[in-house]
Design a protein around this motif. Structure first.
Motif, PDB file in Angstrom:
ATOM      1  N   LEU A  13       0.830  -1.211   0.000  1.00 13.87           N
ATOM      2  CA  LEU A  13       0.000   0.000   0.000  1.00 13.87           C
ATOM      3  C   LEU A  13       0.858   1.253   0.000  1.00 13.87           C
ATOM      4  N   ALA A  14       1.988   1.233   0.721  1.00 16.33           N
ATOM      5  CA  ALA A  14       2.874   2.395   0.743  1.00 16.33           C
ATOM      6  C   ALA A  14       3.466   2.658  -0.634  1.00 16.33           C
ATOM      7  N   VAL A  15       3.866   1.587  -1.321  1.00 10.68           N
ATOM      8  CA  VAL A  15       4.413   1.749  -2.678  1.00 10.68           C
ATOM      9  C   VAL A  15       3.341   2.293  -3.620  1.00 10.68           C
ATOM     10  N   ILE A  16       2.139   1.747  -3.535  1.00  9.23           N
ATOM     11  CA  ILE A  16       1.042   2.245  -4.373  1.00  9.23           C
ATOM     12  C   ILE A  16       0.756   3.706  -4.049  1.00  9.23           C
ATOM     13  N   GLY A  17       0.741   4.029  -2.758  1.00 11.59           N
ATOM     14  CA  GLY A  17       0.497   5.411  -2.363  1.00 11.59           C
ATOM     15  C   GLY A  17       1.555   6.364  -2.894  1.00 11.59           C
ATOM     16  N   TYR A  18       2.802   5.900  -2.938  1.00  9.76           N
ATOM     17  CA  TYR A  18       3.876   6.754  -3.460  1.00  9.76           C
ATOM     18  C   TYR A  18       3.607   7.120  -4.911  1.00  9.76           C
ATOM     19  N   PHE A  19       3.308   6.133  -5.743  1.00 12.23           N
ATOM     20  CA  PHE A  19       3.101   6.401  -7.170  1.00 12.23           C
ATOM     21  C   PHE A  19       1.811   7.199  -7.404  1.00 12.23           C
ATOM     22  N   LEU A  20       0.768   6.918  -6.596  1.00  9.29           N
ATOM     23  CA  LEU A  20      -0.464   7.699  -6.744  1.00  9.29           C
ATOM     24  C   LEU A  20      -0.242   9.147  -6.347  1.00  9.29           C
ATOM     25  N   GLY A  21       0.466   9.371  -5.258  1.00  3.86           N
ATOM     26  CA  GLY A  21       0.733  10.747  -4.825  1.00  3.86           C
ATOM     27  C   GLY A  21       1.595  11.487  -5.819  1.00  3.86           C
ATOM     28  N   ARG A  22       2.614  10.837  -6.332  1.00  2.00           N
ATOM     29  CA  ARG A  22       3.478  11.485  -7.317  1.00  2.00           C
ATOM     30  C   ARG A  22       2.704  11.820  -8.587  1.00  2.00           C
ATOM     31  N   GLY A  23       1.888  10.847  -9.055  1.00  2.00           N
ATOM     32  CA  GLY A  23       1.111  11.087 -10.259  1.00  2.00           C
ATOM     33  C   GLY A  23       0.068  12.174 -10.070  1.00  2.00           C
ATOM     34  N   PHE A  50       2.162   8.585   5.252  1.00  4.52           N
ATOM     35  CA  PHE A  50       0.875   8.572   5.937  1.00  4.52           C
ATOM     36  C   PHE A  50       0.230   7.185   5.886  1.00  4.52           C
ATOM     37  N   VAL A  51       0.507   6.441   4.840  1.00  9.19           N
ATOM     38  CA  VAL A  51      -0.025   5.083   4.741  1.00  9.19           C
ATOM     39  C   VAL A  51       0.669   4.151   5.728  1.00  9.19           C
ATOM     40  N   ALA A  52       1.995   4.215   5.788  1.00  6.88           N
ATOM     41  CA  ALA A  52       2.763   3.193   6.498  1.00  6.88           C
ATOM     42  C   ALA A  52       3.008   3.505   7.967  1.00  6.88           C
ATOM     43  N   VAL A  53       3.451   4.720   8.281  1.00  8.19           N
ATOM     44  CA  VAL A  53       3.944   4.996   9.634  1.00  8.19           C
ATOM     45  C   VAL A  53       2.858   4.865  10.701  1.00  8.19           C
ATOM     46  N   PRO A  54       1.706   5.572  10.593  1.00  8.26           N
ATOM     47  CA  PRO A  54       0.688   5.397  11.648  1.00  8.26           C
ATOM     48  C   PRO A  54       0.195   3.951  11.764  1.00  8.26           C
ATOM     49  N   ALA A  55       0.072   3.262  10.629  1.00  5.58           N
ATOM     50  CA  ALA A  55      -0.398   1.871  10.671  1.00  5.58           C
ATOM     51  C   ALA A  55       0.619   0.974  11.373  1.00  5.58           C
ATOM     52  N   PHE A  56       1.908   1.181  11.109  1.00  3.13           N
ATOM     53  CA  PHE A  56       2.941   0.399  11.785  1.00  3.13           C
ATOM     54  C   PHE A  56       2.929   0.663  13.291  1.00  3.13           C
ATOM     55  N   LEU A  57       2.780   1.912  13.675  1.00  3.90           N
ATOM     56  CA  LEU A  57       2.727   2.235  15.099  1.00  3.90           C
ATOM     57  C   LEU A  57       1.529   1.565  15.765  1.00  3.90           C
ATOM     58  N   LEU A  58       0.375   1.605  15.105  1.00  2.00           N
ATOM     59  CA  LEU A  58      -0.812   0.928  15.643  1.00  2.00           C
ATOM     60  C   LEU A  58      -0.574  -0.566  15.761  1.00  2.00           C
ATOM     61  N   LEU A  59       0.099  -1.155  14.763  1.00  2.00           N
ATOM     62  CA  LEU A  59       0.389  -2.591  14.792  1.00  2.00           C
ATOM     63  C   LEU A  59       1.270  -2.945  15.986  1.00  2.00           C
ATOM     64  N   ILE A  60       2.294  -2.140  16.226  1.00  2.00           N
ATOM     65  CA  ILE A  60       3.212  -2.412  17.341  1.00  2.00           C
ATOM     66  C   ILE A  60       2.487  -2.308  18.673  1.00  2.00           C
ATOM     67  N   VAL A  61       1.698  -1.255  18.854  1.00  2.00           N
ATOM     68  CA  VAL A  61       0.954  -1.075  20.103  1.00  2.00           C
ATOM     69  C   VAL A  61      -0.030  -2.223  20.311  1.00  2.00           C
ATOM     70  N   TRP A  62      -0.706  -2.624  19.246  1.00  4.46           N
ATOM     71  CA  TRP A  62      -1.688  -3.718  19.339  1.00  4.46           C
ATOM     72  C   TRP A  62      -1.007  -5.014  19.759  1.00  4.46           C
ATOM     73  N   THR A 171      -6.660   1.794   8.858  1.00  5.86           N
ATOM     74  CA  THR A 171      -5.945   3.038   9.160  1.00  5.86           C
ATOM     75  C   THR A 171      -5.052   3.444   8.006  1.00  5.86           C
ATOM     76  N   ALA A 172      -4.347   2.479   7.427  1.00  7.80           N
ATOM     77  CA  ALA A 172      -3.465   2.775   6.296  1.00  7.80           C
ATOM     78  C   ALA A 172      -4.254   3.309   5.106  1.00  7.80           C
ATOM     79  N   LEU A 173      -5.373   2.664   4.795  1.00  7.06           N
ATOM     80  CA  LEU A 173      -6.178   3.110   3.655  1.00  7.06           C
ATOM     81  C   LEU A 173      -6.794   4.476   3.915  1.00  7.06           C
ATOM     82  N   GLY A 174      -7.336   4.653   5.137  1.00  7.01           N
ATOM     83  CA  GLY A 174      -7.990   5.921   5.446  1.00  7.01           C
ATOM     84  C   GLY A 174      -7.033   7.097   5.399  1.00  7.01           C
ATOM     85  N   LEU A 175      -5.894   6.965   6.062  1.00  4.91           N
ATOM     86  CA  LEU A 175      -4.926   8.064   6.057  1.00  4.91           C
ATOM     87  C   LEU A 175      -4.296   8.236   4.684  1.00  4.91           C
ATOM     88  N   GLY A 176      -4.158   7.134   3.929  1.00  4.08           N
ATOM     89  CA  GLY A 176      -3.624   7.261   2.581  1.00  4.08           C
ATOM     90  C   GLY A 176      -4.548   8.050   1.673  1.00  4.08           C
TER      91      GLY A 176
END
Length: 486
Positions: A13-23, A50-62, A171-176
């Protein structure tokens, strides 16, 4: 969905978000005929972060919170009647976790469905045999209450994993999507991206501090529990180490501390002179071709597994010292001794001294050497009066690293020095160290509820304080010497 699968989905999702944001940034700039504030890559990085970092933090806390909540709930289901006499509730919880993990393997192996856990096809009467088929061996029959708790544990874990996957990916999709919709040519994407990276760097730099604080806190907490059960005066002043898990233990630290310092001292007496002479020769006397061959060859010593050094001490060095020195002089009959472990450990830590000291000596400015030669000093005088004083702080650091490595070594001591806790000056007698006894006290199916197991934390904290004190003292000496030299 497993944690690995969730992480893989987030990366995709982060890779897809990168190309979508750039485009999207390029298309917005072309549509509005304006210039982008930042390079297109920064817009893609913003969406990906925005896709990866908050989702990773939520994953670690969970992952930290979920096991605590599940075990707290399941623990309440276990009546006191299933706790063995003289046992601990945590041991029963270990069985619950083991059974819960084995149930998945049983269902996969037998082809049964989830309903088999409720309709009697997989009940407490046959679960022990079924678990044995998949490699989960239990020491006794499974009480009905424990089996029910294991099923609850498994279902709660599966439900928690499902909710975790939904929450993290959602969370990743929403923030993305939110980050993607915010993209415009005037957006300061570079600032957002750099602030994210800055926060990531700050977080990474605090990991070491938080890890150290966590280690110290756990040691202090368990040490306090130990001293509630065993008198601190006897621990710090007794000269007898005799743990008895059935009571009547004598847990004096001095025999272990003496063995640790004695063996480490022998190792340093071997490693420091040899390592410094190697460093001086390689830095100032050896040719470039010899240095390119000798330095990697010496550093190979640091890559040899310590168990190999231990076997070398047990099979070769120990018998040699016993047959040719100890027995002829009447100093001992054992191949396990302080000198055996110290010599082999000294060889092992030579690269820590030589390699680091060599780098420090080479870092001394050439101008200092040239100035010394201009004053008429010889090469040996330059090394002794100019280079070594200038490199002293780094050399002391190398020696401290070697000392810490020696103090924390276990396998060489087990095989080369034995396991006898005693106070003795004879280097041909068997002794042991703090680290060896920490391992032995925690080996096996033990519970952290007795002085004999909790003493490992007191030993660890004592060793930590001693090492910290040595570092502070060395830092003080280095600063004093540096002031005098400057």
């Amino acid at each position: 969905m497993s944690v690995g699968s969730i992480v893989l989905v987030l990366l995709v999702l982060a890779v897809i978000g990168y190309f979508l944001g750039r485009g999207r940034s390029l298309s917005a700039a072309k549509r509005d005929h304006v210039k982008l504030h930042s390079l297109p890559g920064y817009y893609g990085q913003t969406v990906a972060l925005f896709v990866a970092v908050p989702a990773f933090l939520l994953l670690i806390v969970w992952l930290f919170i979920q096991p605590v909540l599940i075990e707290s709930r399941v623990n309440e289901m276990l009546p006191d009647s299933v706790i063995p006499e003289g046992g601990a509730r945590s041991l029963v919880m270990a069985d619950v976790r083991q059974i819960a993990g084995g149930l998945d393997a049983v269902l996969n192996r037998t082809g049964l469905t989830e309903e088999a856990l409720d309709d009697g096809r997989l009940d407490v009467s046959n679960v022990r045999a079924r678990l044995a088929e998949v490699g989960v061996a239990l020491g006794s029959d499974v009480p009905t209450e424990v089996y029910e708790a294991a099923k609850t544990y498994r279902r709660s874990a599966d439900t928690g994993d499902l909710l975790m996957a939904i929450a993290v990916i959602g969370t990743a999709l929403g923030l993305g999507v939110w980050a993607l919709m915010r993209i415009s040519p005037k957006m300061r994407a570079r600032n957002v991206s750099e602030n994210f990276v800055l926060a990531l760097l700050i977080g990474s730099s605090t990991i070491a501090i938080l890890t150290t604080a966590g280690i110290v806190a756990s040691l202090v907490f368990e040490t306090v529990n130990f001293f509630k059960m065993y008198p601190a005066s006897e621990f710090f002043f007794s000269t007898v180490w005799n743990p008895q898990f059935r009571g009547g233990s004598e847990l004096g630290i001095w025999p272990l501390l003496w063995g640790t310092l004695y063996i480490s001292l022998v190792a340093l007496l071997v490693a420091v002179p040899i390592g410094l002479m190697i460093a001086i020769y390689l830095a100032d006397y050896a040719s470039q071709s010899l240095r390119s061959l000798a330095k990697p060859a010496i550093e190979i010593l640091a890559g040899i597994p310590t168990i190999v050094y231990g076997l070398f001490a047990l099979i070769t060095v120990g018998p040699f010292l016993r047959d040719w020195i100890a027995q002829p002089l009447g100093l001992g009959n054992s191949s396990s001794s302080v000198l055996t472990a110290g010599l082999v450990m000294g060889v092992m830590i030579i690269p820590f001294v030589s390699s680091l000291s060599d780098d420090i000596i080479n870092a001394v400015p050439q101008a200092m050497r040239d100035g010394s030669y201009a004053m008429g000093a010889t090469q040996s005088e330059t090394i002794k009066r100019v280079i070594l004083p200038a490199a002293l702080p780094g050399i002391v650091g190398a020696i401290l690293l070697a000392a810490s490595r020696a103090i924390g070594e276990t396998m060489i001591v087990v095989l080369g020095a034995g396991a006898a806790a005693r106070l003795d000056l004879n280097p041909f007698e068997a002794m042991t160290t703090v680290t060896v006894k920490i391992v032995s006290q925690l080996t096996g199916d033990t519970e952290f509820a007795s002085p004999e197991t909790l003493v490992a934390f007191a030993l660890g904290l004592t060793l930590f304080v001693i090492t910290l004190g040595l570092n502070v003292l060395a830092l003080y000496v280095v600063r004093r010497y540096r002031e005098q030299y400057e």
